[in-house]
Write a protein that holds these residues in place. Structure first.
Motif, mmCIF file in Angstrom:
data_model
loop_
_atom_site.group_PDB
_atom_site.id
_atom_site.type_symbol
_atom_site.label_atom_id
_atom_site.label_comp_id
_atom_site.label_asym_id
_atom_site.label_seq_id
_atom_site.Cartn_x
_atom_site.Cartn_y
_atom_site.Cartn_z
ATOM 1 N N ARG A 1 73.216 19.422 49.666
ATOM 2 C CA ARG A 1 74.156 19.409 48.495
ATOM 3 C C ARG A 1 73.506 20.375 47.505
ATOM 4 N NH1 ARG A 1 78.953 16.974 46.316
ATOM 5 N NH2 ARG A 1 78.629 16.716 43.970
ATOM 6 N N THR B 1 82.282 25.458 56.300
ATOM 7 C CA THR B 1 82.638 24.217 55.248
ATOM 8 C C THR B 1 83.202 24.896 53.864
ATOM 9 O OG1 THR B 1 80.809 22.882 56.241
ATOM 10 C CG2 THR B 1 81.831 22.308 54.178
ATOM 11 N N THR C 1 93.202 24.801 48.188
ATOM 12 C CA THR C 1 93.522 25.380 46.850
ATOM 13 C C THR C 1 94.976 26.038 47.216
ATOM 14 O OG1 THR C 1 91.194 25.732 46.677
ATOM 15 C CG2 THR C 1 92.720 26.962 45.049
ATOM 16 N N LEU D 1 97.998 18.361 40.842
ATOM 17 C CA LEU D 1 96.862 17.631 41.565
ATOM 18 C C LEU D 1 96.891 16.039 41.412
ATOM 19 C CD1 LEU D 1 93.865 19.944 40.799
ATOM 20 C CD2 LEU D 1 94.819 19.421 43.056
ATOM 21 N N LEU E 1 94.948 16.032 49.577
ATOM 22 C CA LEU E 1 94.337 14.893 50.459
ATOM 23 C C LEU E 1 94.667 13.626 49.616
ATOM 24 C CD1 LEU E 1 90.716 16.496 50.583
ATOM 25 C CD2 LEU E 1 92.653 16.598 52.419
ATOM 26 N N VAL F 1 90.115 9.706 50.202
ATOM 27 C CA VAL F 1 88.611 9.991 50.513
ATOM 28 C C VAL F 1 88.208 8.635 51.174
ATOM 29 C CG1 VAL F 1 88.348 11.574 48.959
ATOM 30 C CG2 VAL F 1 87.497 9.341 48.327
ATOM 31 N N ILE G 1 93.815 8.130 46.696
ATOM 32 C CA ILE G 1 94.075 9.243 45.519
ATOM 33 C C ILE G 1 95.593 9.121 45.191
ATOM 34 C CG2 ILE G 1 94.028 11.577 44.900
ATOM 35 C CD1 ILE G 1 91.925 11.961 46.897
ATOM 36 N N PRO H 1 91.433 13.521 42.440
ATOM 37 C CA PRO H 1 91.772 14.753 43.554
ATOM 38 C C PRO H 1 90.597 15.165 44.207
ATOM 39 C CG PRO H 1 92.279 15.689 41.194
ATOM 40 C CD PRO H 1 91.952 14.263 41.038
ATOM 41 N N GLY I 1 87.854 13.480 44.759
ATOM 42 C CA GLY I 1 87.016 12.295 45.170
ATOM 43 C C GLY I 1 86.185 12.041 43.994
ATOM 44 N N ILE J 1 78.512 10.848 43.889
ATOM 45 C CA ILE J 1 77.677 11.936 44.496
ATOM 46 C C ILE J 1 78.313 12.802 45.598
ATOM 47 C CG2 ILE J 1 76.734 10.371 46.284
ATOM 48 C CD1 ILE J 1 74.550 12.418 44.586
ATOM 49 N N ARG K 1 81.496 14.177 44.993
ATOM 50 C CA ARG K 1 82.552 14.708 44.552
ATOM 51 C C ARG K 1 82.576 16.155 44.825
ATOM 52 N NH1 ARG K 1 84.572 17.543 39.520
ATOM 53 N NH2 ARG K 1 86.417 16.782 39.029
ATOM 54 N N CYS K 2 83.772 16.744 45.131
ATOM 55 C CA CYS K 2 84.035 18.204 45.695
ATOM 56 C C CYS K 2 83.190 19.312 44.916
ATOM 57 C CB CYS K 2 85.364 18.725 45.361
ATOM 58 S SG CYS K 2 85.856 20.159 46.049
ATOM 59 N N GLY L 1 83.422 22.352 44.913
ATOM 60 C CA GLY L 1 84.217 23.398 44.447
ATOM 61 C C GLY L 1 85.213 23.204 43.492
ATOM 62 N N MET M 1 93.064 28.243 40.437
ATOM 63 C CA MET M 1 94.285 27.921 40.295
ATOM 64 C C MET M 1 95.044 28.343 38.871
ATOM 65 S SD MET M 1 94.705 23.709 41.795
ATOM 66 C CE MET M 1 96.633 23.515 41.369
HETATM 67 C C1 HEM Z 1 92.511 22.068 45.096
HETATM 68 C C2 HEM Z 1 91.406 22.478 45.889
HETATM 69 C C3 HEM Z 1 90.359 21.410 46.367
HETATM 70 C C4 HEM Z 1 90.558 20.094 46.462
HETATM 71 C C5 HEM Z 1 91.804 19.314 46.191
HETATM 72 C C6 HEM Z 1 89.171 19.324 47.097
HETATM 73 C C7 HEM Z 1 89.036 17.969 47.348
HETATM 74 C C8 HEM Z 1 87.943 17.649 47.731
HETATM 75 C C9 HEM Z 1 87.659 16.263 48.085
HETATM 76 C C10 HEM Z 1 88.746 14.900 47.946
HETATM 77 C C11 HEM Z 1 86.488 16.222 48.641
HETATM 78 C C12 HEM Z 1 85.842 14.793 49.193
HETATM 79 C C13 HEM Z 1 85.240 14.013 48.026
HETATM 80 C C14 HEM Z 1 84.570 12.576 48.230
HETATM 81 O O1 HEM Z 1 84.310 12.278 49.425
HETATM 82 O O2 HEM Z 1 84.626 11.872 47.157
HETATM 83 C C15 HEM Z 1 85.936 17.298 48.624
HETATM 84 C C16 HEM Z 1 84.572 17.596 49.110
HETATM 85 C C17 HEM Z 1 84.203 19.014 49.220
HETATM 86 N N1 HEM Z 1 84.653 20.005 48.964
HETATM 87 FE FE1 HEM Z 1 86.591 20.263 48.136
HETATM 88 N N2 HEM Z 1 88.594 20.488 47.455
HETATM 89 C C18 HEM Z 1 88.994 21.686 46.763
HETATM 90 C C19 HEM Z 1 88.510 22.842 46.803
HETATM 91 C C20 HEM Z 1 87.365 23.097 47.239
HETATM 92 C C21 HEM Z 1 86.591 24.528 47.126
HETATM 93 C C22 HEM Z 1 87.140 25.776 46.313
HETATM 94 C C23 HEM Z 1 85.399 24.333 47.784
HETATM 95 C C24 HEM Z 1 84.333 25.168 47.911
HETATM 96 C C25 HEM Z 1 84.453 26.724 48.170
HETATM 97 C C26 HEM Z 1 85.246 23.067 48.025
HETATM 98 C C27 HEM Z 1 84.153 22.697 48.849
HETATM 99 C C28 HEM Z 1 83.898 21.148 49.073
HETATM 100 C C29 HEM Z 1 82.713 20.639 49.749
HETATM 101 C C30 HEM Z 1 81.607 21.334 50.102
HETATM 102 C C31 HEM Z 1 82.658 19.340 49.655
HETATM 103 C C32 HEM Z 1 81.886 18.245 50.126
HETATM 104 C C33 HEM Z 1 80.913 17.719 49.178
HETATM 105 C C34 HEM Z 1 79.950 16.618 49.479
HETATM 106 O O3 HEM Z 1 80.220 15.733 50.639
HETATM 107 O O4 HEM Z 1 78.723 16.232 48.918
HETATM 108 N N3 HEM Z 1 86.311 22.322 47.977
HETATM 109 N N4 HEM Z 1 86.889 18.394 48.270
#
Ligand code: HEM
Length: 432
Positions: A100, A256, A265, A306, A312, A315, A340, A373, A375, A378, A380-381, A383, A391
């Motif tokens: 991370r 990923t 998105t 959102l 989603l 989580v 969520i 939305p 998460g 540690i 949390r998304c 991105g 958006m």
């Molecule tokens: C509206 C758009 C998005 C939504 C709703 C979203 C939502 C989420 C959620 C719910 C998680 C899981 C968090 C948790 O388990 O607590 C997550 C993880 C993640 N997201 Fe997003 N995401 C979005 C856009 C993006 C974008 C644009 C990227 C990267 C370019 C991205 C990369 C990741 C990554 C790498 C993780 C894993 C984080 C970890 O496990 O430490 N996401 N996202």
């Protein structure tokens, strides 16, 4: 202390619950909440019992709990065949933190703004090609836009033809994995079987070849330190022991980012428009602000979308030992899932929760554990800022360029595309 037990939940068969979760997730969750309260257990085919949590205090306990006890990587195992075993989404503990840390720098707030112009250009070019006066599926266009944006952000400026191939390969892979036939077929297998499956391997091969090809090209570049794309930054990143990322690690993290960053998105944008065209007052305010150069209301629109239409619905974390949550001792080995959808529809946090009202975010409604939305904790998304920024930029480009009305007055029902909740008819609109 009393023995660890699962909270009550519906008594229908696993099959019925899995079907309800798959095809009617929102009414299914609403009914469970009404019957069993803020914490209940559902039983799903591939994953077993899942304890749903709908209260901000319970969710806080999960997000601030010890990550060695609340394993997200293990809970996300269903993503392993597509993302690979090195993906940050699939790791836990020290490995997760280390991966991370390598991924965070490209997503820092200030860096985001440098992508703004690119996002605007890509959106405006796509909007110029929209049909006029006839209904069309806006979701297909937001998918193209977010795909182009993430591919450019990840790989930077490279040869046009190679990027075209990359987009086509990714699209084909996503289409393959989200078609209802494929999902039904894959749901009969466990994760190891999917990974060994010849059809699955064939579907992955093309996209792998494109990603490994880009990694090879990038490794040969002399100007890595002048480039701003995510791949160039990752190539220069080092683990704590000083070692660089391997090709396989890079492949898994790039996949990923490409997959996590694109579909989520695109769908959120489609939902934003689906809501706005049915709320002319909100649309008017968005357009007026976009023309004046403001951002506050557009950001509130993104947040409200959102909240009401999270892509989603949950989580998940796998409990590595017994844990007390909300006064109940839960057994080791079960999944707990901050819900969520349910927490973001609580009347005590969001009065008139079923109304689309972006203004609520200007009034300060919502909080760290009730607007989730992306998460939390540690995990949390990574991105989240990128997605919110994207958006906002795309919505404002739409607001400035076209007038939209719904193709039919009724709200679109919630459909499912793999693990995401999407507008069932693709956010059909007519542009003037
Ligand atoms: C509206 C758009 C998005 C939504 C709703 C979203 C939502 C989420 C959620 C719910 C998680 C899981 C968090 C948790 O388990 O607590 C997550 C993880 C993640 N997201 Fe997003 N995401 C979005 C856009 C993006 C974008 C644009 C990227 C990267 C370019 C991205 C990369 C990741 C990554 C790498 C993780 C894993 C984080 C970890 O496990 O430490 N996401 N996202």
């Amino acid at each position: 202390m009393t023995a660890a037990t699962l909270p009550p939940g519906p008594s229908s068969t696993v099959l019925r619950q899995s079907l309800a979760w798959g095809f009617r997730p929102r009414p299914f969750l609403d009914n469970c909440l009404r019957e069993f309260g803020d914490m209940f257990t559902v039983r799903l085919g591939q994953v077993g019992p899942v304890v749903m949590l709908a209260h901000p205090d319970q969710i806080k306990q999960v997000f601030t709990g010890d990550p060695e006890v609340f394993h997200a990587g293990e809970a996300n195992v269903i993503l392993r065949p597509s993302l690979g075993r090195h993906s940050v989404l699939l790791l836990d503990d020290a490995q997760h933190l280390s991966q991370r840390k390598l991924l965070l720098p490209p997503f820092h707030g200030e860096r985001m703004t440098r992508y703004g112009e690119l996002m605007r250009d890509i959106a405006e070019r796509d909007i110029a090609g929209w049909p006029r006066g006839v209904p069309f599926r806006l979701h297909s266009h937001t998918q193209d836009v977010t795909m182009s944006i993430i591919v450019r952000a990840v790989f930077g400026v490279t040869e046009q033809a190679r990027m075209e191939r990359m987009r086509a390969a990714l699209k084909e892979f996503i289409e393959w994995g989200t078609s209802p036939r494929q999902i039904a077929y894959l749901s009969l297998m466990d994760i190891d079987q999917i990974e060994r499956n010849v059809f699955f391997k064939r579907a992955r091969r093309k996209v792998d070849a494109a990603v490994y090809g880009e990694i090879r090209h990038a490794r040969e570049r002399q100007d890595l330190d002048e480039r701003e794309d995510i791949l160039s930054l990752l190539l220069q990143a080092r683990h704590e022991d000083g070692s660089p990322m391997s090709d396989e690690e890079l492949r898994d993290e790039l996949m990923t980012l490409l997959l996590a960053g694109h579909e989520t998105t695109a769908t959120s944008l489609a939902w934003a428009i689906e809501r706005l065209v049915r709320h002319p007052g909100a649309m008017e305010r968005l357009v007026a602000e976009a023309q004046e150069g403001g951002t506050e209301y557009a950001e509130a629109v993104c947040k409200e979308t959102l909240r009401m239409r999270p892509v989603l619905p949950i989580v998940a974390r796998l409990l590595k030992r017994e844990v007390e949550i909300g006064g109940r001792l839960l057994p080791e080995g079960v999944l707990v899932a901050p819900n969520i959808y349910l927490v973001q529809h609580r009347e005590d946090v969001y009065p008139q929760a079923r109304r689309f009202r972006p203004e609520r975010f200007l009034e300060g409604q919502g909080g760290t554990y009730s607007w989730i939305p992306f998460g939390g904790g540690i995990r949390r998304c990574i991105g989240a800022s990128f997605a919110l920024y994207e958006m906002r930029i795309v919505l404002q480009a739409i607001a400035r360029s076209v007038q939209l009305r719904p193709a039919q007055p009724r709200s679109e029902p919630v459909g499912r595309r793999s693990i995401t909740l999407t507008p069932r008819f693709g956010a059909r609109v007519v542009a003037a």
